[in-house]
Design an enzyme around this catalytic site. Structure first.
Site, PDB file in Angstrom:
ATOM      1  N   ASP A 203     -22.941  -1.556   0.283  1.00  0.00           N
ATOM      2  CA  ASP A 203     -23.686  -0.536  -0.472  1.00  0.00           C
ATOM      3  C   ASP A 203     -24.805   0.066   0.382  1.00  0.00           C
ATOM      4  OD1 ASP A 203     -24.831  -3.078  -0.549  1.00  0.00           O
ATOM      5  OD2 ASP A 203     -25.598  -2.895  -2.592  1.00  0.00           O
TER       6      ASP A 203
ATOM      7  N   TYR B  62      -6.034  -5.571  -0.350  1.00  0.00           N
ATOM      8  CA  TYR B  62      -4.712  -4.944  -0.383  1.00  0.00           C
ATOM      9  C   TYR B  62      -3.597  -5.966  -0.175  1.00  0.00           C
ATOM     10  CZ  TYR B  62      -6.523  -0.120  -0.052  1.00  0.00           C
ATOM     11  OH  TYR B  62      -7.142   1.090  -0.274  1.00  0.00           O
TER      12      TYR B  62
ATOM     13  N   ASP C 125     -11.811   1.527   3.547  1.00  0.00           N
ATOM     14  CA  ASP C 125     -11.129   2.662   2.907  1.00  0.00           C
ATOM     15  C   ASP C 125     -12.185   3.604   2.320  1.00  0.00           C
ATOM     16  OD1 ASP C 125      -9.169   4.265   1.611  1.00  0.00           O
ATOM     17  OD2 ASP C 125      -9.567   3.168  -0.248  1.00  0.00           O
TER      18      ASP C 125
ATOM     19  N   LYS D 262     -19.993  -7.876   1.877  1.00  0.00           N
ATOM     20  CA  LYS D 262     -20.739  -7.882   0.621  1.00  0.00           C
ATOM     21  C   LYS D 262     -21.038  -9.334   0.304  1.00  0.00           C
ATOM     22  CE  LYS D 262     -22.594  -6.140  -3.030  1.00  0.00           C
ATOM     23  NZ  LYS D 262     -23.873  -5.414  -2.992  1.00  0.00           N
TER      24      LYS D 262
ATOM     25  N   ASP E  44     -13.661   7.544   3.821  1.00  0.00           N
ATOM     26  CA  ASP E  44     -13.690   8.831   3.109  1.00  0.00           C
ATOM     27  C   ASP E  44     -15.086   9.449   3.188  1.00  0.00           C
ATOM     28  OD1 ASP E  44     -11.037   8.744   2.312  1.00  0.00           O
ATOM     29  OD2 ASP E  44     -11.492   9.351   0.239  1.00  0.00           O
TER      30      ASP E  44
HETATM   31  C1  IPM Z   1      -6.146   5.770   3.087  1.00  0.00           C
HETATM   32  C2  IPM Z   1      -5.637   6.036   1.721  1.00  0.00           C
HETATM   33  C3  IPM Z   1      -4.708   4.934   1.256  1.00  0.00           C
HETATM   34  C4  IPM Z   1      -5.424   3.627   1.320  1.00  0.00           C
HETATM   35  C5  IPM Z   1      -4.175   5.185  -0.139  1.00  0.00           C
HETATM   36  C6  IPM Z   1      -3.273   6.391  -0.158  1.00  0.00           C
HETATM   37  C7  IPM Z   1      -3.533   3.980  -0.715  1.00  0.00           C
HETATM   38  O1  IPM Z   1      -6.680   6.214   0.835  1.00  0.00           O
HETATM   39  O2  IPM Z   1      -5.351   5.679   4.023  1.00  0.00           O
HETATM   40  O3  IPM Z   1      -7.347   5.644   3.254  1.00  0.00           O
HETATM   41  O4  IPM Z   1      -6.270   3.320   0.497  1.00  0.00           O
HETATM   42  O5  IPM Z   1      -5.132   2.849   2.222  1.00  0.00           O
HETATM   43 MG    MG Z   2      -8.552   6.139   1.723  1.00  0.00          MG
END
Ligand code: IPM
Ligand code: MG
Length: 357
Positions: free
Chosen positions: A223, A139, A247, A190, A251
């Protein structure tokens, strides 16, 4: 003397205003119940609506306005009619990067009353803290495009890892692990395929570990980590990973804990030179915006993280206990299979806070 914490609230887009309003209501109840502190909240109307009026997501001196405050309580950013990179880089990432909030923390647990998609997994089987590097890596914003639209077009997205950046997040992760009951850290990279930055991560993990003899640690390729999260969730405690890897893993973690609607996060400046920013992970959720059914649990859990950061540990624990009681009682929004509205869950949590010891 009563402790005063000065908070910025930035509800911004989508369901952000709904869940932040709910969170502020609950925070007020927690402060009243505690009696030892007070929150002084300054609201900011930045976000996509502000952009449509002013051509920018926040004013040019936005960071200066936030700088002196103790923490930022953030809703969500993103609108269907605006490019994501404008809304994101113009506000949320501008604050994260501008304030060097380099440590992103993402606790995940299965709360009582909430069903995990993992068969047989209940509270206690999944209790993780994901530490995400939040300032560089994939990022970093480094790269470029050339020969746009031509067959020769090239797009480069460069992941940047610095020794200073990796050392500070690694040390922070070991410190977090040392504070948890199980004191175990899994370092995710990785480094089998990516031979430079990722190998440096591995080396820095080895050297940092020597400072924390009380923490056990292991490493996992990203992975393989996804499989371990699903198959052996109880083998995981604290996790540290790069910006993008964490990230993605967070999720998955949120889904395994039952819903993205409960997952909180803190963008932390551990040096405390600048305010840290706390937000639910779920994002704008246009599909349910304005319907009154957004799950406020992520924003309550976020509020609890913020209270912990402000040193109000008792209040933070009381708030989480209230949230857990309400979830256990089955007062759940539709994303968790329930029928309750945002307002109903909020009222139940406020009552639980008032009644708590
Ligand atoms: C998160 C989100 C953000 C990220 C997006 C909205 C860019 O997915 O906070 O996990 O990837 O940082
Ligand atoms: Mg995210």
């Amino acid at each position: 003397m009563i402790r005063v914490h000065r908070i910025a609230s930035i509800p911004a887009d989508g369901i952000g205003p709904e869940v932040i309003a709910a969170g502020l209501e609950v925070l007020e109840a927690v402060a009243a119940r505690d009696g030892g502190f007070r929150l002084e909240v300054t609201p900011f109307d930045w976000g996509s609506a502000y952009y449509r009026k002013h051509g920018r997501m926040m004013p040019a001196d936005g960071l200066a306005k936030l700088e002196g405050l103790d923490a930022i309580y953030f809703g969500a950013v993103g609108a269907p009619d605006l490019p994501d990179d404008i809304t994101l880089w113009g506000l949320r990432l501008a604050i994260c990067q501008g304030f060097d909030q380099f440590a992103n923390i993402r606790p995940t647990r299965i709360l009582p009353g909430i069903e995990s998609p993992l068969r047989h997994a209940g509270p206690g089987d999944l209790d993780w803290l994901i530490v995400r590097e939040n300032s560089e890596g994939e990022y970093a914003g480094v790269g470029g495009r050339a020969h746009r639209g031509l067959p020769e077009e090239v797009g480069m997205e460069v992941a940047v890892f610095t020794r200073a950046g990796v050392e500070r997040i690694m040390r922070f992760a070991f410190e977090q692990a040392a504070r948890r009951e199980r004191r175990h850290l899994t370092v995710v990279t990785k480094s089998n395929a990516q031979r430079h930055g990722m190998v440096m991560w591995d080396e820095i993990a080895v050297s940092t570990a020597t400072e924390f003899p009380q923490v056990t640690w292991d490493k996992e390729l990203v992975d393989a980590m996804t499989m371990r999260m699903v198959k052996r969730p109880a083998s995981i405690d604290t996790v540290v990973a790069t910006n993008l890897h964490a990230d993605i893993l967070s999720d998955l973690a949120a889904a395994l804990a039952g819903s993205l609607g409960i997952a909180p996060t803190g963008n932390v400046d551990p040096t405390r030179r600048r305010p840290s920013m706390f937000e639910p992970i779920h994002g704008s959720a246009f599909d349910i915006t304005g319907k009154g059914i957004a799950n406020p649990v992520a924003s309550f859990w976020t509020a609890s993280l913020m209270l912990g950061h402000l040193g109000e540990d008792a209040a933070a624990a009381r708030l989480m206990a209230a949230v857990e009681r309400v979830c256990a009682d089955g007062v759940l929004t539709p994303d968790l299979g329930g029928k309750a509205t945002t307002a109903e869950v909020t009222r139940a949590v406020v009552e639980a806070v008032r009644g708590a010891n």
